[in-house]
Structures are given as C-alpha cells and as structure tokens.
Design an enzyme around this catalytic site. Structure first.
Site, short mmCIF file in Angstrom:
data_model
loop_
_atom_site.label_atom_id
_atom_site.label_comp_id
_atom_site.label_asym_id
_atom_site.label_seq_id
_atom_site.Cartn_x
_atom_site.Cartn_y
_atom_site.Cartn_z
N PRO A 291 0.77 -1.18 0.03
CA PRO A 291 0.17 -0.05 -0.04
C PRO A 291 0.79 1.35 0.16
CG PRO A 291 0.09 -0.76 2.21
CD PRO A 291 1.00 -1.80 1.26
N ARG A 293 -0.94 5.08 -1.29
CA ARG A 293 -1.71 6.10 -1.10
C ARG A 293 -2.46 5.94 0.42
NH1 ARG A 293 -3.97 8.38 -5.64
NH2 ARG A 293 -3.67 6.58 -6.83
N ARG A 330 -1.46 16.03 -10.36
CA ARG A 330 -2.79 15.08 -10.39
C ARG A 330 -3.97 15.85 -11.09
NH1 ARG A 330 -4.87 12.59 -6.93
NH2 ARG A 330 -4.94 10.67 -7.77
N TYR A 334 -4.86 13.60 -14.27
CA TYR A 334 -5.72 12.66 -14.17
C TYR A 334 -7.26 13.39 -14.04
CZ TYR A 334 -1.66 9.99 -12.29
OH TYR A 334 -0.23 9.80 -11.97
N CYS A 361 2.37 28.47 -16.24
CA CYS A 361 1.96 29.18 -17.53
C CYS A 361 1.09 28.06 -18.49
CB CYS A 361 3.05 29.58 -18.25
SG CYS A 361 3.96 30.79 -17.19
N TYR A 390 1.41 11.16 -3.95
CA TYR A 390 1.67 11.15 -5.32
C TYR A 390 1.40 12.93 -5.83
CZ TYR A 390 1.12 6.27 -5.41
OH TYR A 390 1.13 4.84 -5.33
N1 LLP Z 1 3.01 -1.66 -6.14
C1 LLP Z 1 3.06 -1.43 -7.14
C2 LLP Z 1 4.02 -2.31 -8.08
C3 LLP Z 1 2.71 -0.05 -7.92
O1 LLP Z 1 2.97 0.20 -9.31
C4 LLP Z 1 1.87 0.71 -6.83
C5 LLP Z 1 1.59 2.05 -7.54
C6 LLP Z 1 1.66 0.40 -5.56
C7 LLP Z 1 2.32 -0.57 -5.19
C8 LLP Z 1 1.14 1.47 -4.71
O2 LLP Z 1 -0.10 1.71 -4.99
P1 LLP Z 1 -1.37 2.38 -4.21
O3 LLP Z 1 -1.41 1.76 -2.75
O4 LLP Z 1 -0.34 3.87 -3.66
O5 LLP Z 1 -2.39 2.75 -5.08
N2 LLP Z 1 0.43 8.68 -9.60
C9 LLP Z 1 -0.65 7.92 -9.42
C10 LLP Z 1 -0.65 6.75 -8.91
C11 LLP Z 1 0.20 5.63 -9.61
C12 LLP Z 1 0.32 4.32 -8.91
C13 LLP Z 1 1.59 3.68 -9.29
N3 LLP Z 1 1.83 2.52 -8.55
C14 LLP Z 1 -1.98 9.17 -8.96
O6 LLP Z 1 -1.68 10.10 -8.42
O7 LLP Z 1 -2.91 8.58 -8.73
#
Ligand code: LLP
Length: 446
Positions: A291, A293, A330, A334, A361, A390
């Site tokens: 995890p 986020r 973000r 997105y 800009c 992020y």
């Molecule tokens: N494990 C792997 C292999 C991953 O690629 C990711 C996230 C995570 C774990 C962690 O995922 P989380 O629990 O944080 O969702 N920049 C994007 C999110 C990109 C996520 C990339 N990989 C955003 O701002 O929403």
C-alpha cells in the site's frame, strides 16, 4: 467537509493539524507547504499491520514509497514495522540513506537498469520483483558476477481491469508491466526463472491498479494468481510460497469517492486467497501487500497562499495560488478532484464559487474547479486535503518553481522533513560552457 486524523477547526476558525494552527505553520515554513499528520500515518501503518495479522498467518506489508518517499518517511515505516517497496535506484538510495534494513526491501519496476540491479544485489535487498525476460537474464548475470543468490518474485499481468483511471490501471492485458498470463508468457517466465543459476524464485507478484474502491478486482486477482500457483505446481512440481498482491486501495478525495477500510480490504482479499487455496488444496502462501496512497494520502494537506484574482462576469472567477501543477500534477494529469477549504476562514460560510488556479503558465494548471468557498482575499490560505500521496513525490520544477517544504506535525510539534528548495538548488546542476561565460554569470565550467 470531511476532516481526517488530527485535523480540526479551532476556536479561531483556523484549520489545525497535529495540534498546530495551519496559518502559523504557513507563517513559519512558508507556502506552498505540505503538512503531514504523523499520527495518522502511523495509525494507517498500524491498521495495515493489524489487518494482516488478524487475517493471515504469514504476511508482510511493504509501504510503496513512490507515494511519498523521503528519508523521514522511510524511518517512520521502519519504526512501524513495515517493509518497503522501492522502484528505482533513487528510492533505494533514499531508503539506504535512512538506514532502512535492506532485507525488508522489495524492488519493483519495469525497466531496472544494470546499475540499479547491481545496487540492489550489493545491498542485499529482500526481494527483486522481476518484470520481464530481459531483466531476468540481466539480474542472473549481475548476481552471478557478484557471487550472490537473489530471491525473486515474478510480476504477472493477470488480465484484470481494475475500475479506476486508465492511466493507473496496470493489470489488464494491454499493459507495459509484467509477464502476461493469458498467452503463456508467465508460465514460460516461471520455467526460465527456475533454470537461472543465481536466482531463487520465491513467488509471484501482481498489482492491478491504484485508487481502487471496488474489491472485486482484488478478489479476481487473488483467484487468478492462486490458480496460477497451482498450475505451476502441477506442471513443474514447485510450490511457490509467496504471493504479493500489490497496492491500490483507494482513499477519499472528494464527494463521490467511496473508500473501503483497510480492515475490509485485507479481510476480503485474505478470505479470497484462503478459499481458493482450500479449493485447490494449495498451501496458503505468505501474502504481501504494497500500500502507498492508503498510508500517506489522507495524512497530507497542501497549503497555498492566495494571490491574484480574475473575475470574468457571467463566466468564472479564478483565484490564483502560489503553487499548482508543479507541486501537484494530479488534476492536470488525471482530472483528479479535491476538497479545498480556507485554512484561516475554516468556519466561515461559503460565499462564492471560484476556481483555484495555479501559477504555472498553462491554462490546464487548475487545482480545483468551481468550488464554493468563503470570499478569498490575497493572503488567505487555501488548504487542499488528501494531499499526502503522489503530489510531493510527483512534483517538478516546471517554470523553475521550487519544490515546497514538507513538515510532519504531531502533538503540537512540527518537524521539517524536507527543506523548501532554494533558487540555488535550481541552478545547482546548470553549467555554462566556458566559451560563453561573461562577467556576472554565476558559474562557468569547461
Ligand atoms: N505496488 C506497485 C507495483 C505499484 O505500481 C503501486 C503504484 C503500488 C504498489 C502502490 O499503489 P497505491 O497503494 O499507492 O495505490 N500517480 C498515480 C498513482 C500511480 C500508482 C503507481 N503504482 C496517482 O497520483 O494517482
């Protein structure tokens, strides 16, 4: 409005986090500022640990530090008993600099370089998650040259579409990540991995996406992956003991977001793994979660100071702040939606609908569109909630903006964990060819 952790509105109508008033923090550390609620981060780490402990005999939680990677955060994760998921030489270096135990590091990524693999093998990281055939052979070569045996997982692309933004879906067939299950590539990779002299195949990995609210994708992934473990046992006779199901649990940003609790998420996934193992009489593997986020996202608040204002009668009112897409890409990337409030007028009633624009800009540099807030004046402080994941980690120096400072707050104390960048930081790596140098230019090299 939904405040989390230690955030509250104090008697003066100021937003307060960790027992400290946000306007005072803004005064002391400047803006834009990232404020992290340390207690909430720790609470989230513990929720993950307790949830796995309650549901699985063998499990590990590796904080995906791409969400927010600083030395202090690595230390915190270590203190809370988490492992760490890194995805680059830079993240690995940060973890090592913070003294994070290498044996508890998982190294992910779809194009690790020879240097990165070498650094990871030398450091003796716990697991390297191999993403493709090129890396499999490169890693075996690196490990054999360094005379080490390396424990690996194989990243599998299980053919599952998570219900989330297309840019952050990762488990579907058309993906740059991992060995594809559907076309037999994954099985070929398992056989190839088992035949490598210096690699020890410990298990499988998958990650279906990020900011996920519906658990059915995870349940499906668990079923597909356990079935594949069983298929591997039948075909090769090898019982793999580790199953890493990645990260992705979603959090609340704005109205309409319906996050699932950490306990429910882990409980549901663990039940699916256990049931599938029972059905197939496959021994329950060690289950790993990554995890990001859900640990840091809700604990962060980004604070900006209001400057210019542009009213276009009958169209829109723009209020500009001193940050924007450089520190939070973000919304532009997105279309992410956020909850904003005015930190120094937190209990005033909304008086107008405004669009909070950044100072970059680009017309697309909008942080929050059409939000109802108290009347904003220059100097007011806009706080964007759920800013812990992020944002700082994806910040850039676009328009040569300096990256904000980050403070951890707790029990009335503030700890600066990342200094605000200076203009000198911006030009630190700039060089002017000597032939072009002139008096007054700061630096002329070669
Ligand atoms: N494990 C792997 C292999 C991953 O690629 C990711 C996230 C995570 C774990 C962690 O995922 P989380 O629990 O944080 O969702 N920049 C994007 C999110 C990109 C996520 C990339 N990989 C955003 O701002 O929403």
């Amino acid at each position: 409005m939904k405040l989390t952790g230690t955030a509250r509105i104090n008697g003066k109508g100021y937003l307060e986090i960790g027992g400290l008033s946000v306007p005072e923090l803004a005064e002391r550390f400047g803006t834009p500022l990232y404020i992290m609620d340390e207690e909430l981060i720790r609470e989230n780490c513990r929720s993950w640990r307790e949830a796995v402990k309650a549901n699985l005999p063998r499990a590990d939680v590796a904080y995906a530090c791409k969400a927010f990677c600083t030395m202090a955060m690595c230390r915190l994760a270590e203190e809370e008993g988490l492992s760490l998921d890194v995805v680059s030489g830079g993240e690995l270096y940060t973890a090592q600099a913070a003294g994070f135990p290498a044996g508890r590091i998982y190294f992910n990524g779809n194009n690790k370089s020879r240097d990165e693999l070498e650094a990871a093998v030398r450091a003796k990281v716990g697991r390297i998650i191999v993403d493709n055939f090129y890396e499999l052979h490169l890693l075996n070569e690196v490990a054999s040259r360094l005379r080490q045996r390396v424990g690996i997982l194989l990243r599998i692309s299980p053919g599952i579409e998570a219900h989330t933004h297309a840019y952050i879906q990762t488990g579907q067939l058309d993906s740059k990540f991992g060995f594809t299950l559907e076309n037999g590539q994954a099985l070929a990779a398992v056989k190839e991995a088992l035949s490598q002299s210096h690699l020890e195949l410990k298990g499988l990995h998958c990650h279906i996406g990020s900011q996920i609210f519906a658990l059915d994708g995870y349940v499906k992934a668990a079923q597909v992956m356990v079935s594949f473990l069983e298929e591997i046992r039948q075909i090769t006779g090898v019982v793999l003991e580790e199953l890493d199901l990645g990260g992705g649990l979603g959090v609340y940003y704005s109205e309409g977001d319906t996050p699932v609790s950490i306990a429910t998420c882990v409980g549901t996934i663990a039940a699916a793994v256990k049931e599938c193992c029972r059905e197939l009489s496959f021994p329950l593997p060690k289950v790993i979660f990554e995890p990001g986020r859900s640990i840091v996202g809700p604990a962060g608040t980004a604070v900006y100071r209001v400057g210019a204002r542009k009213e276009i009668p009958g169209v829109r009112t723009y209020v500009a702040v001193d940050g924007g897409m450089a520190d939070n890409p973000r919304p532009a990337l997105y279309g992410s939606r956020y909850t904003a409030l005015v930190a120094n007028k937190a209990n005033q009633l909304p008086a107008e609908v405004v669009t909070i624009a950044g100072k970059c800009c680009e017309s697309g540099d909008i942080l929050v569109s059409d939000v109802k807030l108290p009347r904003l004046e220059p100097g007011d402080l806009v706080a964007m909630l759920t800013a812990g994941a992020y944002q700082y980690s994806m910040a850039s120096n676009y328009n040569r903006l300096t990256r904000p400072a980050v403070v951890f707050v707790r029990d009335g104390e503030a700890y600066l964990v990342v200094r605000r960048e200076s203009f000198d930081d911006l030009i630190r790596n700039d060089l002017i060819p000597a032939a072009w140098a002139k008096e007054g230019s700061l630096r002329a090299v070669r």
